[in-house]
Design an enzyme around this catalytic site. Structure first.
Site: not given
Length: 265
Positions: A145, A158
């Site tokens: 990501s 995250y």
């Protein structure tokens, strides 16, 4: 041609039942690849198998696996290794996030995020790597990501999992240099999927970043096009990728100037 590279290849996709994974199954199948699809939902996998095999002349084999349970990952990949003589591509796509300030984070949710996003990915790779080394070729694609490069408030855990994926991917690429195995990291920004039902239940973040969101179809298409090439990374969209690069060079400046922009959750 890119369309021909995948014909007859054997591709594993984790997190295959929805979002980027589901579109990836379609992209590789329409290019002629047989697909091993992995996800937690047996019903979704069965429906996806029927849908793909009805439209394309390929084999689709589902495995119901919780990627956060390493015993399940090990058992499934042992079966795959026995039943499939060759595996050409492993796409580690499974993952999830929960956005919250760290002081309010639940330890069990944190453990679960690392189990799925990092350890499950590593376990799948560890199980399939010996086969690829024996073959002398293969392609490992890890979906990380932009958050792995540019952490933001309420995404510290995250972001940490995705930073771990990027570190692992980069190290593995160097380990496998000269052994015929390609390693690619995929760094999407926010994607229009069900991811945000868990990560952002009130919808605030999704609304704030709507202009920068990309579709899962676009991400899946770029990944499929990169299979078999020497792409080191796929970054999408380019605007957020540029921001992440700027942050790596001038972190203090970006945190000071873009602090409010980064706090969108």
């Amino acid at each position: 041609m890119a369309q021909e590279r995948l014909k007859g290849k054997k591709v594993i996709i984790t997190g295959a039942s929805s979002g980027i994974g589901r579109h990836l199954v379609r992209e590789v199948a329409k290019r002629g690849a047989d697909v091993i699809i992995i996800a937690r939902s047996t019903d979704k996998l069965k429906r996806l198998k029927a849908e793909i095999e009805m439209q394309y002349d390929v084999r689709v084999e589902p495995f119901t696996v919780d990627m956060g349970d390493l015993s399940q990952v090990k058992a499934a990949f042992e079966t795959i290794n026995m039943q499939w003589p060759t595996i050409d591509v492993l796409i580690n796509n499974a993952g999830f996030g929960v956005f919250d300030y760290f002081e309010a984070s639940d330890l069990d949710v944190m453990r679960r995020m690392f189990a799925v996003n990092v350890l499950g990915l590593m376990a799948a790779t560890r199980m399939i790597l010996p086969k690829m080394l024996q073959q002398g070729e293969g392609h490992i694609i890890n979906v990380a990501s932009i958050a792995g490069k540019l952490a933001t408030p309420k995404a510290s855990v995250y972001s940490a999992t995705k930073s771990a994926v990027l570190g692992f991917t980069n190290g593995l690429r160097m380990e496998l240099r000269g052994k015929g195995i390609k390693v690619t990291a995929v760094n999407p920004g926010p994607v229009k999927t069900n991811f945000f039902r868990t990560a952002d239940p009130d919808g605030r973040y999704a609304a704030n970043v709507a202009r920068w969101m990309v579709t899962p179809e676009a991400v899946a298409r770029k990944i499929a096009q990169a299979i078999g090439t020497n792409r080191r990374e796929i970054n999408i969209p380019l605007t957020l990728s540029a921001g992440a690069r700027l942050y790596q060079v001038f972190p203090a400046l970006v945190e000071k100037v873009a602090g409010r922009f980064l706090d969108k959750k």
